[in-house]
Design a protein around this motif. Sequence first.
Motif, short mmCIF file in Angstrom:
data_model
loop_
_atom_site.label_atom_id
_atom_site.label_comp_id
_atom_site.label_asym_id
_atom_site.label_seq_id
_atom_site.Cartn_x
_atom_site.Cartn_y
_atom_site.Cartn_z
N TYR A 1 0.85 -1.20 0.00
CA TYR A 1 0.00 0.00 0.00
C TYR A 1 0.87 1.24 0.00
O TYR A 1 2.08 1.16 0.27
CB TYR A 1 -0.96 0.00 1.19
CG TYR A 1 -0.33 -0.07 2.55
CD1 TYR A 1 0.05 1.09 3.23
CD2 TYR A 1 -0.13 -1.29 3.19
CE1 TYR A 1 0.61 1.04 4.51
CE2 TYR A 1 0.43 -1.36 4.46
CZ TYR A 1 0.79 -0.19 5.11
OH TYR A 1 1.36 -0.25 6.37
N VAL B 1 -8.52 4.12 4.19
CA VAL B 1 -7.81 3.24 3.26
C VAL B 1 -8.76 2.90 2.13
O VAL B 1 -9.96 2.65 2.36
CB VAL B 1 -7.33 1.95 3.95
CG1 VAL B 1 -6.60 1.04 2.98
CG2 VAL B 1 -6.46 2.28 5.15
N CYS C 1 -2.15 -2.71 8.18
CA CYS C 1 -2.37 -1.58 7.28
C CYS C 1 -3.32 -0.56 7.91
O CYS C 1 -3.04 0.65 7.89
CB CYS C 1 -2.94 -2.09 5.95
SG CYS C 1 -3.42 -0.80 4.80
N TYR D 1 -5.48 9.62 2.20
CA TYR D 1 -5.82 8.19 2.24
C TYR D 1 -4.59 7.33 1.97
O TYR D 1 -3.60 7.80 1.39
CB TYR D 1 -6.88 7.86 1.18
CG TYR D 1 -8.29 7.89 1.71
CD1 TYR D 1 -8.99 6.72 1.97
CD2 TYR D 1 -8.92 9.10 1.97
CE1 TYR D 1 -10.28 6.74 2.47
CE2 TYR D 1 -10.22 9.14 2.46
CZ TYR D 1 -10.90 7.95 2.71
OH TYR D 1 -12.17 7.97 3.20
N LEU D 2 -4.66 6.07 2.36
CA LEU D 2 -3.75 5.06 1.86
C LEU D 2 -4.47 4.29 0.76
O LEU D 2 -5.68 4.05 0.84
CB LEU D 2 -3.33 4.08 2.97
CG LEU D 2 -2.46 4.62 4.10
CD1 LEU D 2 -2.12 3.50 5.08
CD2 LEU D 2 -1.18 5.27 3.57
N LYS E 1 -4.23 9.18 8.90
CA LYS E 1 -4.90 9.15 7.61
C LYS E 1 -6.42 9.20 7.76
O LYS E 1 -6.97 8.89 8.81
CB LYS E 1 -4.50 7.90 6.83
CG LYS E 1 -3.02 7.81 6.48
CD LYS E 1 -2.60 8.93 5.54
CE LYS E 1 -1.14 8.83 5.14
NZ LYS E 1 -0.74 9.94 4.24
N ALA F 1 -2.47 3.26 9.04
CA ALA F 1 -3.22 4.42 8.56
C ALA F 1 -3.65 5.31 9.72
O ALA F 1 -3.51 6.54 9.67
CB ALA F 1 -4.44 3.97 7.76
#
Length: 250
Positions: free
Chosen positions: A61, A113, A101, A76-77, A110, A105
């Motif tokens: 990612y 995702v 993940c 965002y991721l 973030k 984030a």
Amino acid sequence: MQTEFINLTEQNLAEEHLCCIIRSKKAHPGVEAKRRWLSQRLQEGHVFRKLNEKATVFIEYAPLERAWVPIVGENYLYLYCLWVTGNHKGKGYGRALMEYCLADARRKGKSGVCMLGAQKQKAWLSDQAFAKKFGFEVVDTTENGYELLALSFDGTAPAFTPAAKKGTIADQALTIYYDMQCPYIEQSVEKIRTYCQANEIPASFIRVDTLEKAKQVPGAFNNWGVFYKGRFQTVNLLDIPHLQRLVRTP
């Protein structure tokens, strides 16, 4: 379980197995192309986390702003790939990678995702039913059945670019956009190019070699996008039977 995984870095990239099915002991052109691609992306915040053995168990990612896809959004991721295959299934590895993940984030502040999906699960795309168990939802669609899934932490949502949503080009010939993220791409391009030349099939191969080009691809794209007769067809890598069916389509 955390100790079973490692992240690729600029220091260990040259030595680590890259987790795809290609397991040749000799130097493989597709794998080496992937290493070169990754060597630049790691500097941009790209994450490649893998089981610490020769297995297809990994997640990739990157920050959406730096992700080579025609998707836009802030903070965002973007999840390129999440794969667990063979006898490694059913051991919780997929969940562990996804949870890593999502935690990463949140740790980085973030907004969420996102990942590419489709109305019907496609080969070469990560399992969207699995992602939906974590709360991913469809937030945008293209005119040809592809979907953008996102898990939002703050109510915002990313989106396909207008060109990606429409999925059309002026060129009527077989047209393939590709980058070198996947180790299978180099051999796929050469196989399709050779077949088209031998059978006098007009074809254009457009290498996506910058972030700017990736953001401008006129259709869904994870690292490969196929157009024919001016319309987007698939993000699936083509084998010869698939190509033959495609070019016979009225």
